[in-house]
Design a protein around this motif. Structure first.
Motif, PDB file in Angstrom:
ATOM      1  N   ILE A  79       0.823  -1.211   0.000  1.00 34.24           N
ATOM      2  CA  ILE A  79       0.000   0.000   0.000  1.00 34.24           C
ATOM      3  C   ILE A  79       0.856   1.259   0.000  1.00 34.24           C
ATOM      4  O   ILE A  79       0.642   2.165  -0.787  1.00 34.24           O
ATOM      5  CB  ILE A  79      -0.935   0.031   1.244  1.00 34.24           C
ATOM      6  N   LYS A  80       1.867   1.301   0.869  1.00 38.17           N
ATOM      7  CA  LYS A  80       2.651   2.522   1.030  1.00 38.17           C
ATOM      8  C   LYS A  80       4.131   2.201   1.162  1.00 38.17           C
ATOM      9  O   LYS A  80       4.506   1.223   1.823  1.00 38.17           O
ATOM     10  CB  LYS A  80       2.144   3.275   2.282  1.00 38.17           C
ATOM     11  N   SER A 429      -1.886  -4.829  -5.391  1.00 37.40           N
ATOM     12  CA  SER A 429      -1.833  -3.609  -4.578  1.00 37.40           C
ATOM     13  C   SER A 429      -2.863  -2.603  -5.096  1.00 37.40           C
ATOM     14  O   SER A 429      -3.624  -2.001  -4.330  1.00 37.40           O
ATOM     15  CB  SER A 429      -0.430  -3.007  -4.628  1.00 37.40           C
ATOM     16  N   ASP A 430      -2.930  -2.448  -6.430  1.00 41.34           N
ATOM     17  CA  ASP A 430      -3.926  -1.556  -7.056  1.00 41.34           C
ATOM     18  C   ASP A 430      -5.346  -2.057  -6.774  1.00 41.34           C
ATOM     19  O   ASP A 430      -6.240  -1.278  -6.447  1.00 41.34           O
ATOM     20  CB  ASP A 430      -3.717  -1.496  -8.581  1.00 41.34           C
ATOM     21  N   LYS A 433      -6.564  -1.436  -3.105  1.00 37.10           N
ATOM     22  CA  LYS A 433      -7.005  -0.039  -2.872  1.00 37.10           C
ATOM     23  C   LYS A 433      -8.421   0.161  -3.436  1.00 37.10           C
ATOM     24  O   LYS A 433      -9.261   0.790  -2.820  1.00 37.10           O
ATOM     25  CB  LYS A 433      -6.031   0.946  -3.542  1.00 37.10           C
ATOM     26  N   LYS A 436     -11.155  -1.619  -1.383  1.00 36.61           N
ATOM     27  CA  LYS A 436     -11.374  -1.029  -0.050  1.00 36.61           C
ATOM     28  C   LYS A 436     -12.347   0.157  -0.096  1.00 36.61           C
ATOM     29  O   LYS A 436     -12.780   0.654   0.939  1.00 36.61           O
ATOM     30  CB  LYS A 436     -10.038  -0.542   0.543  1.00 36.61           C
TER      31      LYS A 436
END
Length: 443
Positions: A79-80, A429-430, A433, A436
């Motif tokens: 995510i980060k 990961s995309d 996001k 969510k």
């Protein structure tokens, strides 16, 4: 000057990714200029084609169950960016990323001016940030995941207490070599003189390479299936169960939420690494602590169920070895209902082989898609990939827009079905996001 977190990230990501000649000399010089922070930390070093992240997560949770503060260095992030350097599983703050970048900047500028090939690469800078941060005393022990290969990876300046090699499979062949023994030689590069090494289930030829290197370095070696054992007891209600034995240390019916019998292998490696670490300190591993650590382990993006109604699973499998493991898991534990598999794969991977393999799952439909790859790395084009497949399986189709593909597949899902999204850690990961967002209302 670098004054904000975003400027720090832009500076780091703007650096070169690779140099023409692999070497650790530049990394060693960089760290020596910073006061050799790598020599001030207590570390375990983890290499391997697949399983590094899960093994690290298991090990982190075992040490945490013992009451230790555990640092970890992993890549890529989900995510980060901050996740790459974490304490007890939590990424360090934006302020710390900024501070570390500012502190390293003068040394980077100096090396840019002095070295013929230029200063450190992006990964070397992030590695140095990690060493600098943990040398300040933020963790009792640091678990360091190799970025790529082993021998010339910038983490390989470390003198760890224990080394771990999880697996040897096909990935990054253009850099690591075109045979499994050549790839094993690169991974075995992390073995240091006299430092114990724990090795997972590796085929005989590459295993011989690792054994020879361990003998050369006079490193005690523990091999899964020979010196310690794991027995997989199967999956039940989204938990995997296994037994573990190593000498007089035994565990029965250990439960983990990381699904797949390969995860029991990763757990076994973590347990054995912990046993080795405790033995170095004249301590016996406590079965209760080990069991508690394994049972509390969560690892995002590894056959991770993000929704149970409908069932949606994310898995970052990004090479043929990892896809083989997914196929095994689906055939062993998910033969009921239909499995819809949405795949986005980077173009520099063995995309056609990955799809050909996953298409062998009898109760699966595969939808190929594309996504925005990281930096200059492109995703494989779904239509071209579909035409390139050896067998042209009937259960493979293509939808360019992955958002559209998810919507379309979700409409088809019944209570017994699953949507598995895989092919790349960057892709999931995309997707994570996106899923969510509140309007998806997943349960």
């Amino acid at each position: 000057m670098i004054n904000t977190y975003d400027e720090a990230l832009n500076f780091i990501h703007g650096r070169t990714k690779f140099k023409k000649i692999p070497t650790l000399k530049r990394m060693r010089r960089f760290l020596d200029e910073l006061g050799a922070p790598d020599k001030k930390i207590n570390a375990i070093h983890i290499a391997g084609t697949n399983g590094k992240g899960s093994t690290l997560a298991f090990l982190r949770n075992i040490f945490q169950a013992e009451g230790k503060t555990v640092g970890s260095f992993t890549s890529p992030f989900l995510i980060k960016f901050n996740e790459r350097i974490s304490v007890n599983g939590v990424g360090i703050s934006d302020a710390e990323i900024l501070r570390l970048t500012q502190e390293l900047y003068p040394t980077i500028a100096k090396l840019d001016a002095e070295l013929p090939e230029g200063g450190p690469t992006e990964f070397e800078i992030v590695t140095a940030m990690m060493f600098k941060y943990f040398s300040e005393g933020h963790a009792d022990i640091v678990l360091i995941e190799v970025g790529l290969g082993g021998l010339y990876d910038s983490t390989n300046v470390i003198m760890p207490k224990v080394s771990v090699i999880t697996s040897i499979g096909w990935d990054h062949m253009h850099i690591l070599g075109d045979t499994l023994p050549k790839i094993a030689f690169q991974k075995a590069g992390i073995i240091k003189k006299g430092v114990p090494v724990v090795v997972g289930g590796v085929d005989p030829d590459p295993l011989q390479v690792i054994i020879r290197q361990a003998q050369k370095m006079q490193s005690p070696i523990q091999i899964l299936g020979k010196d310690f054992d794991v027995k997989d007891n199967g999956e039940k209600n989204w938990s995997q169960y296994f037994d573990f034995s190593s000498g007089d240390f035994h565990l029965d019916q250990v439960q983990t939420s990381l699904i797949g019998d390969y995860q029991t292998h990763n757990a076994a490696l973590a347990i054995q690494a912990y046993i080795e670490y405790e033995s170095l300190h004249q301590r016996k591993a406590d079965p209760k602590i080990v069991k508690k650590g394994i049972e509390s382990t969560r690892w995002a993006g590894r056959f991770e169920r993000v929704s149970s109604n409908p069932t949606i699973v994310l898995d970052g499998a990004h090479n043929i070895s990892a896809v083989n493991l997914i196929v095994q898991t689906l055939e062993n534990d998910f033969s009921k209902g239909h499995v819809y598999i949405l795949m986005g794969i980077l173009a520099d991977k063995q995309a056609d082989k990955m799809v050909d393999k996953i298409a062998t799952v009898p109760n699966a439909s595969i939808v190929l898609t594309q996504f925005a790859g990281p930096g200059k790395r492109a995703a494989a084009n779904p239509e071209k990939l579909e035409h390139k497949l050896e067998t042209h399986p009937k259960n493979v189709s293509a939808i360019d827009d992955w958002h559209e593909a998810i919507t379309e597949i979700k409409r088809k899902l019944t209570a017994d079905d699953m949507l598995l999204i895989t092919g790349s850690l960057y892709f999931i990961s995309d997707v994570r996001k996106y899923l969510k967002q509140p309007d998806h209302n997943l349960k």
